[in-house]
Design an enzyme around this catalytic site. Structure first.
Site, PDB file in Angstrom:
ATOM      1  CG  ASN A 110      18.710 -11.357   6.387  1.00 20.22           C
ATOM      2  OD1 ASN A 110      17.935 -10.530   6.837  1.00 20.22           O
ATOM      3  ND2 ASN A 110      18.603 -12.639   6.640  1.00 20.22           N
ATOM      4  CB  CYS A 142      13.725 -11.287  13.263  1.00 16.11           C
ATOM      5  SG  CYS A 142      14.434 -10.584  14.774  1.00 16.11           S
ATOM      6  CE  LYS A 177      17.775 -17.151   8.998  1.00 19.06           C
ATOM      7  NZ  LYS A 177      18.996 -16.465   9.400  1.00 19.06           N
ATOM      8  CB  ILE A 203      14.968 -23.326  11.390  1.00 16.24           C
ATOM      9  CG1 ILE A 203      16.096 -23.932  12.245  1.00 16.24           C
ATOM     10  CG2 ILE A 203      14.051 -24.376  10.854  1.00 16.24           C
ATOM     11  CD1 ILE A 203      15.632 -24.719  13.478  1.00 16.24           C
ATOM     12  CG  ASN A 204      15.765 -16.615  12.189  1.00 17.98           C
ATOM     13  OD1 ASN A 204      16.622 -16.611  13.087  1.00 17.98           O
ATOM     14  ND2 ASN A 204      15.451 -15.517  11.516  1.00 17.98           N
ATOM     15  N   GLY A 229      22.637 -22.621  17.660  1.00 23.10           N
ATOM     16  CA  GLY A 229      23.704 -23.525  18.107  1.00 23.10           C
ATOM     17  C   GLY A 229      23.277 -24.983  18.052  1.00 23.10           C
TER      18      GLY A 229
END
Ligand code: SIN
Length: 318
Positions: A110, A142, A177, A203-204, A229
């Protein structure tokens, strides 16, 4: 027919999947940022059984990341704002890549950058050495850095320009991503596909925030951070469903996967493979049990290949 032979035949679900030219022995991959550089837990878990491992994000220069606190638990999830802490590409090449020669699974590196040139420079450095990395996951999502990061992933033109530039310098897998923090994730996926990506991953994390009411301050130093999560699983599945309608390259589903049934939800929505992330913190071997659970599902519903059920729920509306 002998009952034993019958059972053996039924359990022969082909778990392998292909992304671009790369064969994965099964669709279960560990997600970036939750499995280090891929080598840290090999004494605890037989990592060769995973379909693949995605490394934490590697940047051009080493990064210390954001100040603490940078992780906090929330109901059904976790907030993180690590800020891309990593050893930088030069040390990654000298210290980590050599360890992959016997790892026995597909390593996806990554990468993250603040400019197109930074992404290019990282890949050029890696391409200039011998390695068994099968491809790159391009982190354009990010939410925890001031420059770069999500800046690319919320803009179709920037996504296309970046992917196009990277496509020119590598034949290895390019997986883009995607961020869920956009109005139309499918259009960003289309830009990546148009520019030559082999796959997208989605998904991020979802931008979130949690406050300590007694201290009257954010529980995470940067205030905003990324939620992962089980809480985000329905968002991930809906994103995969929407992307599946819009593109023809494979999708790798990510977000809140805790068991084999969650993997199957993603696959039925259109994911060819999945990445398991936050669950690895509870048990670094949890993804291995998912492989076995999917084999049982294959037996129960007499599925000969996992690829046969990719997107069956979403394709009705394609
Ligand atoms: C981080 O390093 O802050 C998380 C990485 C990401 O969300 O892509």
């Amino acid at each position: 027919m002998d009952l034993f032979i019958q059972q053996e035949m039924l359990s022969l679900i082909d778990m392998s999947i292909k992304i671009g030219k790369v064969l994965f022995k099964n669709p279960i991959i560990t997600a970036s940022g939750t499995f280090g550089y891929g080598t840290e837990v090999s004494s605890l878990v037989n990592v060769s059984k995973f379909g693949g491992i995605v490394t934490k994000s590697i940047t051009l220069n080493p990064r210390e990341g954001n100040p603490p606190p940078r992780i906090v638990e929330t109901p059904s999830g976790m907030l993180n704002s690590i800020g891309l802490a990593n050893i930088g590409v030069d040390q990654y090449i000298s210290k980590k890549i050599p360890l992959y020669s016997t790892i026995g699974t597909n390593i996806i590196m990554n990468i993250a950058g603040t400019t197109v040139n930074e992404y290019i420079e990282i890949i050029k450095k890696v391409e200039s050495v011998s390695s068994n990395i099968v491809g790159y996951e391009i982190n354009i999502s990010c939410p925890n850095v001031k420059r770069g990061g999500m800046e690319f992933g919320i803009d179709c033109d920037l996504t296309e320009k970046l992917t196009e530039s990277l496509r020119k310098i590598t034949e290895r897998l390019l997986i883009v991503k995607l961020s869920p923090n956009v109005t139309n994730i499918a259009s960003i996926a289309q830009s990546a596909e148009k520019a030559g990506a082999d796959a997208v991953s989605a998904i991020n994390t979802v931008v979130g925030m949690s406050i300590d009411i007694h201290k009257q301050k954010s529980k995470v130093y940067t205030k905003l951070s990324g939620l992962s999560g089980p809480a985000i699983r329905p968002i991930g599945i809906a994103s995969v469903h929407k992307i599946f309608q819009a593109i023809d390259i494979p999708i790798i589903g990510i977000g809140g996967i805790t068991c084999g049934n969650d993997v199957l939800e993603y696959i039925l929505a259109g994911a060819s493979a999945v990445q398991v992330g936050t669950s690895n913190y509870r048990d670094p071997g949890i993804a291995l049990s998912m492989i076995e659970e999917i084999k049982l599902y294959g037996e129960k519903y007499i599925i000969s290949s996992i690829s046969d059920i990719v997107g069956v729920v979403s394709s009705n509306t394609k």
